[in-house]
Scaffold this active site. Structure first.
Site, PDB file in Angstrom:
ATOM      1  N   SER A  79       0.807  -1.230   0.000  1.00 29.90           N
ATOM      2  CA  SER A  79       0.000   0.000   0.000  1.00 29.90           C
ATOM      3  C   SER A  79       0.837   1.275   0.000  1.00 29.90           C
ATOM      4  O   SER A  79       0.376   2.331   0.438  1.00 29.90           O
ATOM      5  CB  SER A  79      -0.976   0.006   1.198  1.00 29.90           C
ATOM      6  OG  SER A  79      -1.812  -1.129   1.179  1.00 29.90           O
ATOM      7  N   ARG A  80       2.057   1.164  -0.489  1.00 28.84           N
ATOM      8  CA  ARG A  80       2.962   2.321  -0.601  1.00 28.84           C
ATOM      9  C   ARG A  80       3.347   2.911   0.753  1.00 28.84           C
ATOM     10  O   ARG A  80       3.833   4.025   0.825  1.00 28.84           O
ATOM     11  CB  ARG A  80       2.366   3.411  -1.503  1.00 28.84           C
ATOM     12  CG  ARG A  80       2.175   2.980  -2.964  1.00 28.84           C
ATOM     13  CD  ARG A  80       3.510   2.565  -3.571  1.00 28.84           C
ATOM     14  NE  ARG A  80       3.421   2.304  -5.012  1.00 28.84           N
ATOM     15  CZ  ARG A  80       3.257   1.083  -5.533  1.00 28.84           C
ATOM     16  NH1 ARG A  80       3.126   0.036  -4.737  1.00 28.84           N
ATOM     17  NH2 ARG A  80       3.233   0.927  -6.842  1.00 28.84           N
ATOM     18  N   LEU A  81       3.142   2.156   1.845  1.00 27.49           N
ATOM     19  CA  LEU A  81       3.585   2.611   3.156  1.00 27.49           C
ATOM     20  C   LEU A  81       4.996   2.071   3.404  1.00 27.49           C
ATOM     21  O   LEU A  81       5.231   1.254   4.299  1.00 27.49           O
ATOM     22  CB  LEU A  81       2.612   2.155   4.245  1.00 27.49           C
ATOM     23  CG  LEU A  81       1.250   2.837   4.236  1.00 27.49           C
ATOM     24  CD1 LEU A  81       0.352   2.256   5.325  1.00 27.49           C
ATOM     25  CD2 LEU A  81       1.401   4.351   4.444  1.00 27.49           C
TER      26      LEU A  81
END
Length: 234
Positions: free
Chosen positions: A211-213
């Site tokens: 999730s692009r975290l």
């Protein structure tokens, strides 16, 4: 193909402060050993890397060089340029690479020693970004490395006026053949060829996450030569 639709989620691993070495150069060497296949890592990471390599082998893709890095430099007018070069050494003093000092990158580094290096290892979903200043290494160290190169590469260092315009491939090959005749035995170190060492002032480690975290940690060198470690937002 719609370029904006190209994406993948990252799930190979995570990164936390407790797992980082206090010394960023030691941390880099740990990651590099994994990228080069010298260390195996965790079970699931080994499985993930094996599947990644198998998939690319089936597609006929050659695995990237683990020591390939993007070197970014800036000219006297503040205009940046970048290219991929190969890391040839790393120790407590910094990161060493070699080039023609009269090339574009050589001229820019001699005029402005501030530079950055970026490593990206897709099979590990990892990136390392390094910023610092460069110095020439000693002629003796440059010569030692030069003599370790294959003969053809040593001849090419004499044959190529790197970054200059050439008429065609034939002209380049003719110049190489000329150097082969000039140096039938030993090929000496060209006077305008040698190494640079980038002495890091900032090193960032990036681990891809779902999730692009992503996990990002930055080491910044302090006035007393210690390193300050901070987590950065992705």
């Amino acid at each position: 193909m719609n370029i904006s639709d190209i994406r993948r989620d990252y799930s190979q691993g995570d990164l936390d402060r407790a797992g980082l070495d206090p010394d960023p150069l030691s941390q880099f060497q740990n990651w590099f050993a994994l990228a080069a296949g010298e260390k195996s890592g965790s079970y699931w990471r080994r499985i993930g890397i094996a599947l990644y390599k198998l998939w690319h082998a089936l597609l006929g893709h050659t695995p990237p060089d683990p020591n390939a890095m993007v070197l970014a430099t800036v000219d006297k007018n503040g205009v940046p340029s970048s290219r991929t070069v190969l890391l040839k050494g790393v120790d407590k003093d910094g990161f060493t690479f070699f080039t023609n000092y009269d090339s574009r990158k050589g001229r820019e580094l001699l005029g402005n020693p501030n530079a950055t290096l970026t490593f990206y290892w897709p099979e590990l979903e990892r990136q390392v970004c390094i910023a610092g200043r460069v110095d020439k290494i000693s002629q003796a160290d440059s010569e030692k490395y030069f003599r370790s190169r294959p003969r053809g590469s040593r001849l090419a260092a004499w044959a190529s006026n790197q970054s200059d315009v050439v008429a065609d491939r034939a002209a380049l090959e003719a110049r190489w053949a000329e150097m082969e005749k000039k140096f039938p035995g030993d090929v000496p170190l060209p006077p305008n060829w040698g190494g640079f060492i980038l002495k890091p002032e900032r090193i960032e480690f990036w681990q891809g996450r779902p999730s692009r975290l992503h996990d990002r940690f930055q080491y910044a060198k302090q006035s007393d030569d210690s390193w300050k470690l901070e987590r950065l937002a992705p």
